[in-house]
Scaffold this active site. Sequence first.
Site, PDB file in Angstrom:
ATOM      1  N   PRO A   1      20.030 -44.162   8.085  1.00 24.64           N
ATOM      2  CG  PRO A   1      18.197 -45.232   8.962  1.00 24.64           C
ATOM      3  CD  PRO A   1      18.472 -44.166   7.906  1.00 24.64           C
ATOM      4  CG  ASN A   2      21.918 -48.287  11.560  1.00 30.58           C
ATOM      5  OD1 ASN A   2      22.128 -47.939  12.494  1.00 30.58           O
ATOM      6  ND2 ASN A   2      20.669 -48.695  11.292  1.00 30.58           N
TER       7      ASN A   2
ATOM      8  NE  ARG B   1      24.390 -51.770   8.636  1.00 31.39           N
ATOM      9  CZ  ARG B   1      23.092 -51.374   7.939  1.00 31.39           C
ATOM     10  NH1 ARG B   1      23.441 -50.144   7.375  1.00 31.39           N
ATOM     11  NH2 ARG B   1      22.124 -51.619   7.974  1.00 31.39           N
TER      12      ARG B   1
ATOM     13  CE1 TYR C   1      24.005 -52.753   3.701  1.00 29.57           C
ATOM     14  CE2 TYR C   1      24.323 -53.836   5.794  1.00 29.57           C
ATOM     15  CZ  TYR C   1      23.622 -53.287   4.814  1.00 29.57           C
ATOM     16  OH  TYR C   1      22.191 -53.524   5.023  1.00 29.57           O
TER      17      TYR C   1
ATOM     18  CG  ASN D   1      21.262 -46.405   0.814  1.00 25.56           C
ATOM     19  OD1 ASN D   1      20.247 -46.766   1.640  1.00 25.56           O
ATOM     20  ND2 ASN D   1      22.485 -47.094   0.970  1.00 25.56           N
TER      21      ASN D   1
ATOM     22  CB  ALA E   1      15.972 -49.623   8.219  1.00 24.66           C
TER      23      ALA E   1
ATOM     24  CG  HIS F   1      12.747 -51.367   3.785  1.00 25.07           C
ATOM     25  ND1 HIS F   1      12.803 -51.807   2.510  1.00 25.07           N
ATOM     26  CD2 HIS F   1      14.004 -51.539   4.420  1.00 25.07           C
ATOM     27  CE1 HIS F   1      14.109 -52.003   2.198  1.00 25.07           C
ATOM     28  NE2 HIS F   1      14.840 -51.957   3.434  1.00 25.07           N
TER      29      HIS F   1
ATOM     30  CG  ASP G   1       3.876 -37.966   2.072  1.00 27.80           C
ATOM     31  OD1 ASP G   1       3.476 -38.714   1.085  1.00 27.80           O
ATOM     32  OD2 ASP G   1       3.367 -38.004   3.307  1.00 27.80           O
TER      33      ASP G   1
ATOM     34  CD  GLU H   1      14.496 -46.955  -3.262  1.00 26.07           C
ATOM     35  OE1 GLU H   1      13.695 -46.281  -3.804  1.00 26.07           O
ATOM     36  OE2 GLU H   1      14.603 -47.924  -2.411  1.00 26.07           O
TER      37      GLU H   1
ATOM     38  CG  HIS I   1      18.455 -49.882  -1.331  1.00 25.92           C
ATOM     39  ND1 HIS I   1      18.285 -49.228  -0.169  1.00 25.92           N
ATOM     40  CD2 HIS I   1      17.361 -49.588  -2.111  1.00 25.92           C
ATOM     41  CE1 HIS I   1      17.208 -48.662  -0.070  1.00 25.92           C
ATOM     42  NE2 HIS I   1      16.436 -48.900  -1.486  1.00 25.92           N
ATOM     43  CB  ILE I   2      25.346 -50.917  -0.404  1.00 24.49           C
ATOM     44  CG1 ILE I   2      25.419 -49.186  -0.057  1.00 24.49           C
ATOM     45  CG2 ILE I   2      26.725 -51.824  -0.303  1.00 24.49           C
ATOM     46  CD1 ILE I   2      26.320 -48.786   1.138  1.00 24.49           C
TER      47      ILE I   2
ATOM     48  NE  ARG J   1      20.426 -57.727   3.305  1.00 22.28           N
ATOM     49  CZ  ARG J   1      20.646 -56.639   3.880  1.00 22.28           C
ATOM     50  NH1 ARG J   1      20.883 -55.709   3.404  1.00 22.28           N
ATOM     51  NH2 ARG J   1      20.924 -56.762   5.436  1.00 22.28           N
TER      52      ARG J   1
ATOM     53  NE  ARG K   1      17.502 -56.312   5.457  1.00 22.99           N
ATOM     54  CZ  ARG K   1      17.885 -55.853   6.440  1.00 22.99           C
ATOM     55  NH1 ARG K   1      17.907 -54.261   6.219  1.00 22.99           N
ATOM     56  NH2 ARG K   1      18.319 -56.130   7.456  1.00 22.99           N
TER      57      ARG K   1
HETATM   58  C1  DQA Z   1      20.338 -50.670   2.554  1.00 20.86           C
HETATM   59  C2  DQA Z   1      19.280 -51.917   2.704  1.00 20.86           C
HETATM   60  C3  DQA Z   1      18.283 -51.634   3.800  1.00 20.86           C
HETATM   61  O1  DQA Z   1      17.436 -52.626   3.811  1.00 20.86           O
HETATM   62  C4  DQA Z   1      19.146 -51.633   5.084  1.00 20.86           C
HETATM   63  O2  DQA Z   1      18.055 -51.043   6.084  1.00 20.86           O
HETATM   64  C5  DQA Z   1      20.265 -50.491   4.921  1.00 20.86           C
HETATM   65  C6  DQA Z   1      21.050 -50.320   3.820  1.00 20.86           C
HETATM   66  C7  DQA Z   1      21.380 -50.940   1.591  1.00 20.86           C
HETATM   67  O3  DQA Z   1      22.209 -49.951   1.418  1.00 20.86           O
HETATM   68  O4  DQA Z   1      21.496 -52.021   1.103  1.00 20.86           O
HETATM   69  O5  DQA Z   1      20.608 -50.032   6.189  1.00 20.86           O
HETATM   70  O6  DQA Z   1      19.703 -49.593   1.941  1.00 20.86           O
END
Ligand code: DQA
Length: 139
Positions: A9-10, A17, A22, A72, A75, A78, A85, A96, A98-99, A105, A109
Site C-alpha cells: 500500500p501507498n 509521497r 522515500y 515491500n 504498512a 507491521h 502466513d 523483505e 523497506h526503503i 522512525r 514501524r
Molecule cells: C516502508 C516502511 C513502512 O513502515 C511504511 O508503512 C511504508 C513504506 C518502507 O519502504 O520504508 O509504506 O515499507
Amino acid sequence: MKIIIINGPNLNLLGKREPEIYGTQTFEDYFKTLEAQYATAATLSYFQSNSEGALVDKLHEVGFSYDGIILNAGAYTHTSIALADAIAGISTPVIEVHISNVYAREAFRHHSYLSPNCAACIIGMGLKGYQAGINYFLP
Ligand code: DQA
C-alpha cells in the site's frame, strides 16, 4: 531466473509521497533501470496493490514457480498476520525490503510480522534495497 518485486500500500505514490523519506523517483522509472541492468541475468516482473488480499493472492500465484520474491509490504508489514502466513505457506524465498530505515522512525514501524518468515531483510537502503534483493537471488 524469475524474480518478482511486490509492493504494498501507498508505494504506488513513490516519487510524490513524502519525498524526504522515500525519494523523488517513481517506481516505474526505477523498475525500467532494473530491467535494463538485469536483462541477461533475470526475468523481472513487478506487481503493486493497496489491498492486503490482492497481495496474499499474488504471493500464492507466484510462490511455487518463481525463483525469488522481493516484498515491500508497506504498512501491512507491521499489521498483517495474513501476509506472514502467506509467506510461510509458499516455497519461493521472500526478501523483505523497506526503503526507509524503519528502526529510525516511529516505534510502531519497529515490529514486522513478516521478518521471521523471510529469507533476509533489507532496510534503509533507499530504492537500492530492491537491487540488493535481486542480487541475493543471482549466482
Ligand atoms: C516502508 C516502511 C513502512 O513502515 C511504511 O508503512 C511504508 C513504506 C518502507 O519502504 O520504508 O509504506 O515499507
